[in-house]
Design a protein around this motif. Structure first.
Motif, PDB file in Angstrom:
ATOM      1  N   ALA A  97      31.906  36.017  16.029  1.00  0.00           N
ATOM      2  CA  ALA A  97      32.334  34.680  15.597  1.00  0.00           C
ATOM      3  C   ALA A  97      33.643  34.811  14.826  1.00  0.00           C
ATOM      4  O   ALA A  97      34.161  33.833  14.297  1.00  0.00           O
ATOM      5  N   THR A  98      34.162  36.037  14.738  1.00  0.00           N
ATOM      6  CA  THR A  98      35.416  36.301  14.029  1.00  0.00           C
ATOM      7  C   THR A  98      36.596  35.845  14.886  1.00  0.00           C
ATOM      8  O   THR A  98      37.176  36.636  15.623  1.00  0.00           O
ATOM      9  N   HIS A  99      36.887  34.562  14.816  1.00  0.00           N
ATOM     10  CA  HIS A  99      38.022  34.014  15.550  1.00  0.00           C
ATOM     11  C   HIS A  99      38.976  33.392  14.548  1.00  0.00           C
ATOM     12  O   HIS A  99      38.689  33.359  13.345  1.00  0.00           O
ATOM     13  N   SER A 100      40.079  32.844  15.044  1.00  0.00           N
ATOM     14  CA  SER A 100      41.021  32.237  14.107  1.00  0.00           C
ATOM     15  C   SER A 100      41.003  30.721  14.183  1.00  0.00           C
ATOM     16  O   SER A 100      41.611  30.072  13.356  1.00  0.00           O
ATOM     17  N   ASP A 101      40.328  30.150  15.201  1.00  0.00           N
ATOM     18  CA  ASP A 101      40.290  28.678  15.174  1.00  0.00           C
ATOM     19  C   ASP A 101      38.857  28.189  14.975  1.00  0.00           C
ATOM     20  O   ASP A 101      37.899  28.817  15.407  1.00  0.00           O
ATOM     21  N   PRO A 102      38.722  27.053  14.295  1.00  0.00           N
ATOM     22  CA  PRO A 102      37.411  26.563  13.882  1.00  0.00           C
ATOM     23  C   PRO A 102      36.450  26.311  15.038  1.00  0.00           C
ATOM     24  O   PRO A 102      35.249  26.547  14.906  1.00  0.00           O
ATOM     25  N   ALA A 103      36.988  25.862  16.189  1.00  0.00           N
ATOM     26  CA  ALA A 103      36.099  25.566  17.312  1.00  0.00           C
ATOM     27  C   ALA A 103      35.425  26.839  17.795  1.00  0.00           C
ATOM     28  O   ALA A 103      34.211  26.891  18.016  1.00  0.00           O
ATOM     29  N   LYS A 146      40.094  32.754   4.681  1.00  0.00           N
ATOM     30  CA  LYS A 146      39.657  31.516   4.031  1.00  0.00           C
ATOM     31  C   LYS A 146      39.021  30.564   5.044  1.00  0.00           C
ATOM     32  O   LYS A 146      37.917  30.059   4.839  1.00  0.00           O
ATOM     33  N   ILE A 147      39.729  30.354   6.132  1.00  0.00           N
ATOM     34  CA  ILE A 147      39.205  29.412   7.134  1.00  0.00           C
ATOM     35  C   ILE A 147      37.926  29.981   7.762  1.00  0.00           C
ATOM     36  O   ILE A 147      36.950  29.278   7.979  1.00  0.00           O
ATOM     37  N   GLN A 148      37.923  31.291   8.023  1.00  0.00           N
ATOM     38  CA  GLN A 148      36.730  31.898   8.633  1.00  0.00           C
ATOM     39  C   GLN A 148      35.523  31.723   7.705  1.00  0.00           C
ATOM     40  O   GLN A 148      34.438  31.336   8.139  1.00  0.00           O
ATOM     41  N   GLN A 149      35.733  31.996   6.414  1.00  0.00           N
ATOM     42  CA  GLN A 149      34.617  31.869   5.465  1.00  0.00           C
ATOM     43  C   GLN A 149      34.210  30.407   5.292  1.00  0.00           C
ATOM     44  O   GLN A 149      33.027  30.101   5.154  1.00  0.00           O
ATOM     45  N   SER A 150      35.189  29.485   5.353  1.00  0.00           N
ATOM     46  CA  SER A 150      34.848  28.074   5.138  1.00  0.00           C
ATOM     47  C   SER A 150      33.980  27.535   6.279  1.00  0.00           C
ATOM     48  O   SER A 150      33.292  26.543   6.126  1.00  0.00           O
ATOM     49  N   TYR A 151      34.030  28.186   7.455  1.00  0.00           N
ATOM     50  CA  TYR A 151      33.162  27.762   8.558  1.00  0.00           C
ATOM     51  C   TYR A 151      31.866  28.572   8.611  1.00  0.00           C
ATOM     52  O   TYR A 151      31.173  28.600   9.617  1.00  0.00           O
TER      53      TYR A 151
END
Ligand SMILES: Cc1cc2nc3c(=O)[nH]c(=O)nc-3n(C[C@H](O)[C@H](O)[C@H](O)COP(=O)(O)OP(=O)(O)OC[C@H]3O[C@@H](n4cnc5c(N)ncnc54)[C@H](O)[C@@H]3O)c2cc1C
Length: 387
Positions: A56-62, A110-115
C-alpha cells in the motif's frame, strides 16, 4: 457453462489480475457475470509474470486506499476462504543512498501516514538492523512499511477464480473479443470469435491490450504495452524479510526491486529506461547483467547466487503511472479498469471492491475521491513518484 447468446448483468473482458477478482466480488454482490479471455486459463497475460509484491506504499491517495483494501483481502484470504495463496507479511523497504531519494521518500510519509499506512523512516543504523544485508556504504536510511507483503500471483488468481465460480460467475476461455455492439450510445454486450453475449455493462480489464478493446467502441484509452523482465534465483537460507526497492535512476534503468520468497529464492525485476514498448515477451540478454550489477551493489552477499530463470511480461502502462478506472460518458455501460502499470496484481482485489460499488452506483464521498484520481478524464499531467 456459459452459452453463446446468453444475457448477463456484466461482461468482463480479461481473466487477469483485475478481471478475476472483479468477477469474484461482482458475483458475490449478486450480479450475473461472464468473463472472457483469449487464453486457455486465468492469469496467462501479465498476471503470471508478476513477482508477487503487494504494497500500500504508494504516493497517491487512491492507490494507498486500494492497496490497503487489497492487503486486507490477500492477508486474510486463507483464514476467510481456506486457500493457501502463500501470503507473507514481509514488508517493503525503500532504501535511500542519496539526499535526492531521502527527500522524495520523506516527502511522501505524511500523506502515506494520513491515509492509514503503517510506514516509518528509519535512519541508517535502524534500517541496517531491519535489513542487515543492505550495503552500509553510503546508506542514508529508508522507509519500512511492515504490513506490506507478497503472495503467489497464480495461486491467488486460481483461488479467486474458484470463488468467482462459486459466486455464480461464468468463464469462457480461448475466446477473443472482436466487437462490442453499441446501440443508441449504450453497450449491448460483446461478440467474440466464437459467439455473442448480451449485457448492459462491459468491463474492460484487458491489461496491455486495453487500448484495442477501447477502440472497439470508438474510444482512445492511453494504455500501451511496456515490456518488463523478472527473474528468480536458486533458493538460499532465509536472510531477507522485506521487498527491497531502489528508486535511483541510472543509465539504462529506473527502479528495481527484489525479495526473498518463503522457499528461499530471490525474485527480482527492473524498470528499463527508456521503456521498451511493444508486445515482445521473449527474454533479452540485457536484463540480467543490468539488474545483477545493481542488486549486488546494494546487497553484496548476492554476488555468488545463481539465477535459475528469467521471463518477460507486459506492464499495461498509462501516461502517469496510475490506473484508469471509471464509467465512460461517451458509451453508456462501458467501464474501464485498465492501465495498472507495474501494480495490477497488488491492486486487483482492492480495486474489485471499488468496481462493485461503481457498477452498482453505490459510491460514497470517500470512494468518489478515489475515482476522481483514477478518472479516465483526468489530464495525465503528473507522474506517480513510486510507480
Ligand atoms: C516482470 C513483471 C513483474 C511484475 N511484478 C508485479 C508485482 O510484484 N506486483 C504487482 O502488483 N504487479 C506486478 N506486475 C504487473 C502486473 O503483472 C500487471 O499490472 C497486471 O497483471 C495487469 O493486470 P490486468 O488484469 O490489467 O492484465 P492481465 O493480467 O494481463 O489480464 C488481461 C487479460 O485480458 C485478456 N485479453 C486481452 N485482450 C483480449 C481480447 N480481445 N479478448 C479476450 N481476452 C483478452 C488477456 O488474454 C489477459 O489474460 C509485474 C509485471 C511484470 C511484467
Amino acid at each position: 457453462m456459459a452459452k453463446s447468446g446468453r444475457t448477463y448483468d456484466v461482461i468482463i473482458i480479461g481473466a487477469g489480475s483485475v478481471g478475476v477478482p472483479a468477477a469474484c466480488f461482482l458475483g458475490k454482490a449478486g450480479l450475473k457475470t461472464l468473463v472472457l479471455d483469449r487464453y486457455a486459463s486465468v492469469g496467462q497475460g501479465a498476471n503470471k509474470a508478476a513477482i508477487g509484491g503487494i504494497r500500500a506504499t504508494h504516493s497517491d491517495p487512491a492507490k494507498i486506499r486500494i492497496g490497503l483494501k487489497s492487503i486486507e483481502i490477500f492477508s486474510t484470504w486463507q483464514e476467510t476462504h481456506g486457500d493457501n495463496i502463500e501470503w507473507q507479511t514481509g514488508g517493503y523497504t525503500f532504501a535511500a543512498y542519496r539526499q535526492r531519494e531521502e527527500e522524495i521518500l520523506k516527502g511522501l510519509l505524511k500523506i502515506q501516514q494520513s491515509y492509514g499506512l503503517n510506514i516509518q523512516w528509519l535512519n541508517r543504523d535502524d534500517l541496517l538492523r531491519a535489513v542487515p544485508a543492505l550495503n552500509p556504504e553510503g546508506l542514508v536510511g529508508g522507509t519500512l512499511s511492515p504490513e506490506d507483503g507478497n503472495a503467489s500471483p497464480l495461486l491467488s488468481l486460481h483461488a479467486m477464480y474458484r470463488h468467482a465460480m462459486q459466486n455464480g460467475a461464468e468463464f469462457r476461455f480461448k475466446e477473443t473479443v472482436t466487437e462490442i455492439p453499441v446501440e443508441n450510445g449504450k453497450v449491448r454486450g460483446v461478440k467474440t470469435d466464437r459467439g455473442h453475449y448480451s449485457a448492459p455493462v462491459v468491463l474492460n480489464a484487458a491489461g496491455a491490450h486495453a487500448q484495442g478493446i477501447s477502440r472497439l467502441v470508438g474510444l482512445d484509452t492511453p494504455v500501451v504495452p511496456d515490456s518488463h523482465e523478472g527473474g528468480v534465483t536458486e533458493p538460499v537460507a532465509r536472510f531477507l524479510e522485506p521487498m527491497v526497492v531502489d528508486i535511483r535512476p541510472t543509465d539504462g534503468s529506473a527502479n528495481y526491486y527484489f525479495y526473498q520468497h518463503h522457499t528461499g529464492q530471490i525474485i527480482f525485476c527492473i524498470t528499463p529506461d527508456p521503456p521498451i514498448l511493444g508486445t515482445d515477451r521473449h527474454e533479452t540478454s540485457v536484463f540480467l547483467p543490468m539488474v545483477a550489477r545493481r542488486m549486488v551493489d546494494i546487497m553484496p552477499r548476492l554476488r555468488n547466487i545463481k539465477v535459475r530463470r528469467t521471463w518477460r511480461g507486459l506492464y499495461p502502462m498509462s501516461p502517469d503511472g496510475a490506473p484508469i478506472v471509471g464509467k465512460m460518458k461517451e458509451v453508456d455501460g462501458f467501464v474501464q479498469a485498465v492501465g495498472m502499470c507495474g501494480q495490477g496484481y497488488m491492486l486487483g482485489p482492492g480495486l474489485a471492491t471499488y468496481l462493485v460499488k461503481l457498477i452498482l452506483d453505490d459510491v460514497d464521498e470517500e470512494d468518489r475521491e478515489v475515482f476522481e484520481v483514477l478518472s479516465p478524464y483526468r489530464r495525465f499531467a503528473g507522474v506517480e513518484k513510486l510507480k
